[in-house]
Design a protein around this motif. Structure first.
Motif: not given
Length: 259
Positions: A211-229
């Protein structure tokens, strides 16, 4: 007169149906990714490749372990507490009728509004994540269990009294086998909601976990990480849900056969 043939109400999806569904979903995903572009949505091939690389990252493996640990504790608490509450309320009709509207109201409240209270009592860290996950799953398990216990035939209770069984023996040998299909359905719903609660808890007040990785990916706009998670969580949740659904159907068929 010839015996009437039983009506067919439907069929259970087989492996071919699953393959077709997954293939169609992947095709739609690929088309959507080409339409909006990789800045908004990465394609299935790229996402699967990136997700495979994440498993080599020690931080990702540590986050998976943290989420698994918190979720397992929360699920154990939700299932055990929900079963106990549902059994007690279902066995005592007056208490159940009083408590059911209260539980239904608690079930309808957005749990995120209770998160400040959870933090006040448990602070930051594992206890808060476990508690927030557990409160999502306790109520549905309790409601399903209570409804299942209420559906037990009165003759079973009369049999228990004639055999002079105590409360624990009655619950173990009479109530639990009779209402097992309803209980398994509640456990299945509780599983999904407990996972949701655990992830939300990690998103809002944690420095670890998926969950922390998801919110961090949202804050940094890391689309690849967000979709992979998202793909990883959907795959795990779908697999576990399919397993629990198979158990639910198996128990329901056994109950229908005994009936």
């Amino acid at each position: 007169m010839p015996a009437a043939k039983p009506l067919k109400t439907g069929r259970i999806a087989g492996p071919l149906d699953t393959v077709v569904l997954v293939g169609a979903s992947a095709a739609l995903w690929a088309l959507a990714a080409r339409w909006v572009g990789p800045q908004v949505l990465t394609g299935p091939v790229e996402t699967i490749g990136y997700l495979g690389g994440l498993f080599a990252d020690p931080e990702f493996r540590a986050s998976v372990w943290e989420t698994t640990r918190a979720f397992s504790l929360a699920l154990a608490i939700a299932w055990a507490s929900g079963l106990a509450i549902g059994m007690m309320l279902g066995a005592h009709r007056l208490t159940g009728e009083v408590a059911e509207p209260i539980l239904t109201a608690l079930y309808s409240i957005p749990k995120i509004t209770l998160y400040p209270v959870i933090l006040l009592f448990f602070g930051l860290g594992m206890p808060a994540r476990v508690a927030f996950g557990a409160i999502h799953g306790i109520v549905p398990v309790a409601l399903f269990t209570m409804a299942a216990v209420r559906g037990v035939r009165p003759v079973y209770f009369r049999t228990a009294r004639s055999l002079r069984l105590g409360p624990l023996a009655t619950a173990r040998h009479i109530i639990l086998p009779a209402c097992l299909p309803g209980i398994v359905s509640g456990l299945r719903i509780g599983f999904s909601l407990t996972l949701l609660g655990t992830l939300i808890g990690e998103m809002f007040a944690s420095q670890r976990g998926l969950g922390h990785m998801v919110i961090r990916a949202m804050e940094t706009n890391d689309v690849r990480l967000l979709i992979a998670l998202a793909l990883f969580l959907v795959t795990v949740a779908t697999g576990a849900g399919a397993l629990l659904l198979a158990v639910d159907r198996r128990v329901a068929r056994l109950g229908a056969g005994r009936g």
